[in-house]
Each structure stands twice: as C-alpha cells, then as structure tokens.
Design an enzyme around this catalytic site. Structure first.
Site, short mmCIF file in Angstrom:
data_model
loop_
_atom_site.label_atom_id
_atom_site.label_comp_id
_atom_site.label_asym_id
_atom_site.label_seq_id
_atom_site.Cartn_x
_atom_site.Cartn_y
_atom_site.Cartn_z
N LYS A 34 0.96 -1.10 -0.01
CA LYS A 34 0.01 -0.08 0.13
C LYS A 34 0.90 1.25 0.01
O LYS A 34 2.12 1.14 0.25
CB LYS A 34 -0.83 0.09 1.20
CG LYS A 34 0.03 0.12 2.68
CD LYS A 34 -1.22 -0.44 3.93
CE LYS A 34 -0.33 -0.56 5.03
NZ LYS A 34 -0.99 -0.91 6.13
N TYR A 79 13.25 30.99 6.25
CA TYR A 79 12.03 31.55 6.42
C TYR A 79 11.88 31.86 7.99
O TYR A 79 12.16 31.15 8.68
CB TYR A 79 10.87 30.70 6.06
CG TYR A 79 10.62 30.95 4.62
CD1 TYR A 79 10.45 32.05 3.98
CD2 TYR A 79 10.55 29.61 3.89
CE1 TYR A 79 10.01 31.90 2.58
CE2 TYR A 79 10.36 29.51 2.36
CZ TYR A 79 9.89 30.84 1.85
OH TYR A 79 9.86 30.72 0.60
N CYS A 95 12.21 24.33 3.51
CA CYS A 95 11.12 25.03 2.51
C CYS A 95 10.35 23.87 1.84
O CYS A 95 10.70 22.60 1.87
CB CYS A 95 12.01 25.82 1.53
SG CYS A 95 13.14 26.90 2.54
N ARG A 131 1.53 -11.05 6.85
CA ARG A 131 1.42 -9.61 5.77
C ARG A 131 2.54 -8.61 6.12
O ARG A 131 2.28 -7.57 6.89
CB ARG A 131 -0.06 -8.93 6.37
CG ARG A 131 -0.99 -9.93 6.12
CD ARG A 131 -2.53 -9.10 6.32
NE ARG A 131 -2.54 -8.52 7.43
CZ ARG A 131 -3.16 -9.01 8.49
NH1 ARG A 131 -3.76 -9.88 8.66
NH2 ARG A 131 -3.09 -8.11 9.72
N ASP A 140 10.92 23.41 -1.37
CA ASP A 140 11.70 22.80 -2.53
C ASP A 140 12.84 22.42 -2.05
O ASP A 140 13.71 22.01 -2.91
CB ASP A 140 11.53 23.34 -3.92
CG ASP A 140 10.16 23.73 -4.04
OD1 ASP A 140 9.13 22.86 -4.17
OD2 ASP A 140 9.83 25.00 -4.21
N ARG A 143 -10.53 -0.76 15.03
CA ARG A 143 -10.77 0.00 13.65
C ARG A 143 -11.62 -0.62 13.02
O ARG A 143 -12.55 -1.20 13.32
CB ARG A 143 -9.10 -0.11 13.06
CG ARG A 143 -8.98 1.08 12.04
CD ARG A 143 -7.73 1.14 11.45
NE ARG A 143 -6.92 -0.12 11.21
CZ ARG A 143 -5.86 -0.15 10.62
NH1 ARG A 143 -4.98 0.69 10.66
NH2 ARG A 143 -5.28 -1.26 10.06
N HIS A 180 -5.87 -7.95 13.05
CA HIS A 180 -4.91 -6.80 12.94
C HIS A 180 -4.34 -6.35 14.39
O HIS A 180 -5.37 -6.30 15.10
CB HIS A 180 -4.89 -5.76 12.12
CG HIS A 180 -3.94 -4.54 11.62
ND1 HIS A 180 -2.76 -5.27 11.18
CD2 HIS A 180 -3.59 -3.46 11.99
CE1 HIS A 180 -1.83 -4.26 10.79
NE2 HIS A 180 -2.31 -3.17 11.47
C1 PLP Z 1 -0.24 -1.94 6.71
C2 PLP Z 1 -0.64 -3.16 6.94
C3 PLP Z 1 0.02 -4.34 7.31
C4 PLP Z 1 1.56 -4.16 7.21
O1 PLP Z 1 2.15 -3.65 8.35
P1 PLP Z 1 3.62 -3.46 8.66
O2 PLP Z 1 3.68 -2.91 10.08
O3 PLP Z 1 4.26 -2.47 7.79
O4 PLP Z 1 4.33 -4.80 8.54
C5 PLP Z 1 -0.59 -5.35 7.64
N1 PLP Z 1 -1.81 -5.62 7.76
C6 PLP Z 1 -2.54 -4.70 7.50
C7 PLP Z 1 -4.04 -4.90 7.65
C8 PLP Z 1 -2.21 -3.46 7.37
O5 PLP Z 1 -2.87 -2.30 7.05
#
Ligand code: PLP
Length: 386
Positions: free
Chosen positions: A50, A277, A324, A233, A326, A148, A177
């Site tokens: 992602k 700045y 800044c 994952r 850029d 979540r 998760h």
């Molecule tokens: C982003 C994500 C992961 C990966 O997490 P890391 O901590 O980067 O390994 C795994 N599962 C879900 C649902 C996520 O949203």
C-alpha cells in the site's frame, strides 16, 4: 568507481532533477528470503505494498516481491489494486481496507479479493458477482481489539453464517490486525490472538472452512510464531525497515530505500546571519552553508527544521533554518571543499555512515512508516540491482 555506482550514475543522468530515491531491489529479495527462513516453507507471504509500496513505487515492488517469493499482494484500497492490474500484475491481491458497495463491480471484474466486515458490502459483492457470472472472493476482517475496521469478534459466527447464504460469494480467508505488536508489552497482542483463536475455534465447531487465516504484520511475524497461521502480512520488513528496535536480533533485514540529492549551491556566511524563512536560525560563527534541492513537497517533514541532519561524505551536516517546500540548507562548515554537484544522503549510506528512515523520523517526532510513505511522486525513483 565500481560498476554498480556506474549504473546508478548513468541512471541518474536520465533524471530531471537533483534529488531522487534509489530503490535497491536486491534488498527486497534479500528480505523476502530472510522472512522465508523465519516462517518456514508452509506459511504464505502477502507483500503489503500500500501507499505506493511504502514510497518505493508500487508496481516495481509488486513485481520484485512476486518474483522473490511472495504469494500474494496486499493493498489498502481499490485504487491501488487497479494500478497493479493495469500494469499487468495477475496474482492474488487482497484489498485490506473497506471499499464502498458501489465499487463492487470493479472489484469482481478485476478479480480482486475484498476485505468484508459488513453484510451490506457482502451483498453488494454477491450481486456484482452474479451479474458478471463470476465469484466474489472475500476475506473476513475480525476486530479483536484494534478498534478499527472489522466485525466485532463476538459476532463473527453470526456474520459468517449470514455471508455464507449470499450467492456467488466465497469466503477465502479470515484475518485480524494487532494494535501493539511493535510495543514492548506483549499482553495486549496475546489478548487479541486469544480472541482470534476463540472465534476460529467456534467457526470450526460449526464446520465452516474459512480458507486462509492471517494476523501478523511485520512486528508480529518476527515476534510471535504463533501469529503466523497460514499467511503473514509484512510491510516494513519487506523494505528492510526494522518493525521494532530489537528486531535485528531475530531477522537480518536490509533497507531498500535511499533518498539522495546533489548539492546545488555552496556559499560562505558570516556569524550573526539569519537563515531561512522566519529567521529561526542565527549563525553562531562564520561557516559554509549548502542548499539541498528537496523539501516538504517531496515528503521531507518540515519538523526537521533546525533538527535533522544529512550525511555529506560520511559526516553529519545539520539542517539549518526551516525546511522549505523545495529545498533546505545544511551547515557544511566542518567539511572541507564541499562543492555544488556533490551527492549527499538524506536517507541511506554515505561512506561508512548510515542514516535510516528511523533516524529521520526520530528527529521529526514521527515514525519511519510515515517518512517513507510520505515521499511524493515528484521524487524520481531509480531502481538498482534489478
Ligand atoms: C499496513 C498493514 C500491514 C503491514 O504492516 P507493517 O507493520 O508495515 O508490516 C499488515 N496488515 C494490515 C491490515 C495493514 O494495514
């Protein structure tokens, strides 16, 4: 100059700017092998790509991960999955986040697996599948304590029974998760895993086959073998970013991303001059400052103003004044004969020194995930060691 540097140099000449990301694809392959060593031959790897592959470039990372031993890809949203299909990537892709019911047609048409945590979404997918004459493959998301996305863990069985009645819908996986896998304290992770196992046990007692079971992000993959189930994952670990500070004791990861730039100006300044700045920095002595052509519009946090540093010939050069949009300024008064055109490391190796995304994150008061995923499309990506 070794042949590798030469390749980087020739690639660099095609870039249209003096700041760029270097993505080492061999590091991603190394990390996949290291993960495979840790989890054994039977557990699948879903490469989480992602947010443009955590800033590395989603399509190249996808191809490298699938060639390097991943079995599936995970993305946050439909848009990302469609980009992969458009690039000709045909492997299983799970959309980890929620999609809206009106996206069901695109999901089925593109053979994507959708995470489902509501009956309404299940119905939309079932209808789209029937009208297309295809199957809707879904993974059930169970909220075991993250608070979540997901179905309340105590309602899992009821939910699954309802989904099973929908024509054309196939439950091919179930997952949860963990909220605290990267924290020192393991008790909440154990609580979540217990909740998850209970729900799985109940489903099994009703004779429901849930397909692929998964729970572990990178931190949980490294720390909790009992969280591996059928698939892990990893996001962070894929890119060689340590998911928690002592992870390197368990797995050897190799960071795949460097952020480099060429200095565009070097100029002497006198003591007492204010820099940038808002005049937030005043020189305490005569010195030499260099301008680096990258800024917050590239994803470098403005919070690095007067805080972070970069590496010039292996030496720390502090960021002076505000970052800044850029560009930003660094003090190179202690490094002899710095010249315009010289390459520096904002993230990555410079001679014997290394500055990590984590170092940058610490200086900016955030986490490495936010640093890499914020790197914008304006930075060209140069792929090395393909
Ligand atoms: C982003 C994500 C992961 C990966 O997490 P890391 O901590 O980067 O390994 C795994 N599962 C879900 C649902 C996520 O949203």
């Amino acid at each position: 100059m070794n042949p590798e540097d030469d390749r980087v140099e020739s690639g660099y000449r095609e870039l249209k700017r003096a700041a760029w990301l270097e993505v080492d694809l061999s590091a991603i392959r190394h990390n996949l092998l290291a993960m495979r060593g840790l989890i054994g031959p039977r557990v699948q790897i879903m490469a989480v790509i992602k947010a443009n592959g955590y800033g590395h470039g989603i399509v190249r990372v996808a191809k490298t991960a699938m060639d390097g031993g991943a079995q599936q890809l995970g993305v946050a949203m439909l848009q990302e999955a469609l980009e992969l299909r458009k690039a000709g990537i045909a492997c299983p892709i799970l959309v980890l986040g929620c999609s809206l019911p009106e996206m069901a047609h695109d999901i089925i048409y593109n053979r994507l697996t959708q995470t489902v945590s509501s009956v309404e979404m299940g119905k939309a997918l079932s209808e789209a599948a029937c009208s297309l004459g295809k199957k809707a493959y879904v993974h059930i998301k169970v909220d075991t304590g993250m608070g979540r996305l997901g179905m309340d863990v105590h309602k899992t069985v009821e939910f699954v029974m309802e989904l099973q009645r929908l024509p054309g819908l196939v439950i091919s996986g179930i997952f949860t998760h963990l909220a605290c896998a990267d924290e020192d304290n393991d008790s909440f992770s154990q609580f979540q895993l217990d909740n998850f196992r209970k729900a799985l046990g109940e489903l099994a007692s009703f004779g429901v086959n849930m397909g692929i079971v998964h729970a572990a992000n990178s931190a949980a993959m490294v720390k909790y073998p009992e969280a591996h189930f059928d698939m892990v994952r990893p996001g962070l670990a894929l890119y060689g970013l340590p998911p928690y500070p002592t992870a390197s004791q368990t797995i050897s990861l190799c960071p795949s991303l460097s952020l480099k730039a060429r200095i565009v100006q070097v100029r002497a300044f006198s003591r007492g001059c204010s820099i940038g700045y808002g005049q937030t920095y005043t020189l305490r002595k005569d010195t030499v400052l260099a301008v680096v052509p990258a800024g917050y519009a590239d994803g470098l946090p403005r919070a690095l103003s007067n805080r972070g540093y970069v590496l010039v010939r292996g030496k720390k050069a502090p960021i002076v004044g505000r970052v800044c949009m850029d560009q930003f300024m660094i003090d190179v008064g202690h490094i002899p004969h710095v010249e315009p055109g010289e390459a520096i490391a904002i993230i990555g190796k410079s001679e014997d020194e290394y500055i990590s995304a984590c170092d940058i994150a610490d200086a900016a008061g955030t986490i490495q995930n936010e640093i890499v995923s914020s790197l914008t499309e304006r930075l060209p990506r140069l792929y090395v060691n393909e």
